[in-house]
Write an enzyme that holds these catalytic residues in place. Sequence first.
Site, PDB file in Angstrom:
ATOM      1  N   LYS A   1      14.174  59.425 -63.913  1.00  0.00           N
ATOM      2  CA  LYS A   1      15.311  60.022 -65.458  1.00  0.00           C
ATOM      3  C   LYS A   1      15.994  59.999 -64.851  1.00  0.00           C
ATOM      4  CE  LYS A   1      16.138  63.686 -68.404  1.00  0.00           C
ATOM      5  NZ  LYS A   1      15.805  64.296 -69.578  1.00  0.00           N
TER       6      LYS A   1
ATOM      7  N   TYR B   1      -7.943  43.271 -93.749  1.00  0.00           N
ATOM      8  CA  TYR B   1      -9.096  43.057 -92.807  1.00  0.00           C
ATOM      9  C   TYR B   1      -8.528  41.752 -91.726  1.00  0.00           C
ATOM     10  CZ  TYR B   1     -10.096  39.157 -96.355  1.00  0.00           C
ATOM     11  OH  TYR B   1      -9.647  38.415 -97.225  1.00  0.00           O
TER      12      TYR B   1
ATOM     13  N   HIS C   1      -5.999  27.081 -90.144  1.00  0.00           N
ATOM     14  CA  HIS C   1      -6.398  27.291 -89.410  1.00  0.00           C
ATOM     15  C   HIS C   1      -7.240  27.232 -87.892  1.00  0.00           C
ATOM     16  CE1 HIS C   1      -8.819  28.460 -92.586  1.00  0.00           C
ATOM     17  NE2 HIS C   1      -9.477  27.749 -92.203  1.00  0.00           N
TER      18      HIS C   1
ATOM     19  N   ASN D   1     -11.168  19.701 -77.189  1.00  0.00           N
ATOM     20  CA  ASN D   1     -10.493  18.057 -76.688  1.00  0.00           C
ATOM     21  C   ASN D   1      -9.869  18.331 -77.250  1.00  0.00           C
ATOM     22  OD1 ASN D   1     -11.669  17.601 -74.137  1.00  0.00           O
ATOM     23  ND2 ASN D   1     -13.635  18.072 -74.614  1.00  0.00           N
TER      24      ASN D   1
ATOM     25  N   ASP E   1      -3.533  64.604 -60.845  1.00  0.00           N
ATOM     26  CA  ASP E   1      -1.943  65.165 -60.546  1.00  0.00           C
ATOM     27  C   ASP E   1      -0.949  66.103 -61.670  1.00  0.00           C
ATOM     28  OD1 ASP E   1      -0.498  63.814 -57.634  1.00  0.00           O
ATOM     29  OD2 ASP E   1       0.015  65.615 -59.205  1.00  0.00           O
ATOM     30  N   ILE E   2      -0.525  66.729 -61.680  1.00  0.00           N
ATOM     31  CA  ILE E   2      -0.033  67.443 -62.751  1.00  0.00           C
ATOM     32  C   ILE E   2       2.109  67.300 -62.016  1.00  0.00           C
ATOM     33  CG2 ILE E   2       0.995  69.708 -64.276  1.00  0.00           C
ATOM     34  CD1 ILE E   2      -1.784  68.218 -64.306  1.00  0.00           C
TER      35      ILE E   2
ATOM     36  N   ARG F   1     -14.437  13.828 -75.703  1.00  0.00           N
ATOM     37  CA  ARG F   1     -12.921  13.495 -75.992  1.00  0.00           C
ATOM     38  C   ARG F   1     -13.337  12.222 -76.689  1.00  0.00           C
ATOM     39  NH1 ARG F   1      -8.537  15.321 -74.403  1.00  0.00           N
ATOM     40  NH2 ARG F   1     -10.170  16.591 -72.245  1.00  0.00           N
TER      41      ARG F   1
ATOM     42  N   ARG G   1      -2.191  19.228 -68.064  1.00  0.00           N
ATOM     43  CA  ARG G   1      -2.959  19.052 -68.615  1.00  0.00           C
ATOM     44  C   ARG G   1      -2.912  20.307 -69.454  1.00  0.00           C
ATOM     45  NH1 ARG G   1      -9.072  21.533 -66.747  1.00  0.00           N
ATOM     46  NH2 ARG G   1      -7.462  23.085 -66.880  1.00  0.00           N
TER      47      ARG G   1
ATOM     48  N   ASP H   1     -14.674   4.687 -71.880  1.00  0.00           N
ATOM     49  CA  ASP H   1     -14.887   4.374 -73.600  1.00  0.00           C
ATOM     50  C   ASP H   1     -13.856   5.113 -74.430  1.00  0.00           C
ATOM     51  OD1 ASP H   1     -14.884   7.134 -73.149  1.00  0.00           O
ATOM     52  OD2 ASP H   1     -17.246   7.210 -73.528  1.00  0.00           O
TER      53      ASP H   1
END
Length: 511
Positions: free
Chosen positions: A137, A219, A276, A415, A125-126, A435, A507, A465
């Site tokens: 505008k 890099y 890191h 975790n 489309d033009i 965990r 969480r 645990d």
Amino acid sequence: MNERPYALMSVHDKTGLGPLATLLVRCGYGLLSSSGTARFLREQGLEVTEVEDLTGLPSILGGRVKTLHPVVAGGILARRGNASDDADRQAHRIPRIDLVVCNLYPFEETAKSGADLDALIEQIDIGGVTLLRAAAKNYRHVGLLLDPADYDEAMRDLEVSGELSLALRGRTALKAFERTAAYDALIREGLSRALGDPEREEDALFRVLPLRRAQALRYGENPHQQAALWLPPLAEAPFEVLSGKELSYNNLLDLDTVLRGAALYQEACACVIVKHTTPCGIASGSDPEEAFRRALACDPVSAFGGIVSFTRPLDGKAARALGEHFFEVVAAPAVAPEALETLTARRPNLRVVVPRAVRPFRERLTSTWCGLLVQDDALPPLPTPEDGTWRGAPRRDLWSDLVFAWKAAALAKSNAVALVKDGATLGIGCGFPNRVDAVRHALEQAGESARGAVMASDAFFPFPDSVELAAAAGVAAVMHPGGSVKDEDVARTAQERGVTLFVGGGRTFRH
């Protein structure tokens, strides 16, 4: 000039167009349209002036040129009340076009259908793009509707005042520029495929997104990977580098983590150390130096070569303490001249960074082999005592440390668990596939200091645990969000071993 305004209608998608056009006529608008839309409006029983009757130039080149004409563009772009523009319109008999209703040829649907190159080209489309941009505008004077979803609001405005509100005109102007930008990206991708472009231009993805290459990097994470920093148009870099070498790809990844950490702990005089993308020490203090030394004590081995961030301006005393150690980047909301002089003299390669209160993106974009993942990038809401449940004797005296630990776990990679005492991390276990290993690592870091400390987890404990390990080490209280089928077993185990459990706080996975 007191004259009848026109609504120019040129649409492929005619959803809802009939009722809108009928209301416009009732509000005193004349309807101006290209041939296909004109036929549709006449079928609705409406009187329409075709564009070619206004311009004196018929649709030509098989329909490629219909609305591209100075009379049409002038009617849209003329500034109302501007003497020069009014004189030009009068001299050239240009009507006032106060509303443009336009949407574009369906290039995307055509490309997805597997159409050949010739069919694709005819769906570029033009004229429609020109109408959208012209109306956007001049949105102060001209209304624009490109999405049938906006017709109802527009019709309410028309019923009240006979024109679109300035607020709606502003929103649709922005929508138009977003649409044309996306449309160009679609065309570029569709033609690239149809032309059989086997060697896609480097950075092509980013060139069709509205981004600019802000900084080339030596890099990426590794020397075999190329990298650069990209920002949205007109956006400034969210930091200022005061000294040291240029930031690397890995520096920027780590900087992301410490800036998040500074935001999480902004209410305190705090220091966050990251290596890191992983926090290895977080602490509060009476001043930046104390906060730094307490954070460093959590894991001084991992902190070597990391990135340090402060929530308070960096002073000379803290700079002298920093200079005793090797770090890649130091970030603070402000840096005293004495501090900068100390650091540049002692560590000339150290990047000293002052973050700006801007964020380039509100969403987090992650490119994967499955596609581009996009999610909201807001900080997690802080836990409150009212949004959870105490299991065992409530330990409100430990609440601030529990929240401190929850923030540390939220900043770490899943975790994740964090041990805290007196506003400083003692151990952070993160990035483990299970965990219980994260708990073991954090407890090993803390050693005997774990006795009387608190622990927080970024997600529920799937089994008792982890709490058993914490209790054996003398941890006094634990926070986790709950949600496991084993929640009752975990709570029972905690109570049996004399550990207070707070089940609450959302969480906060980070992958």
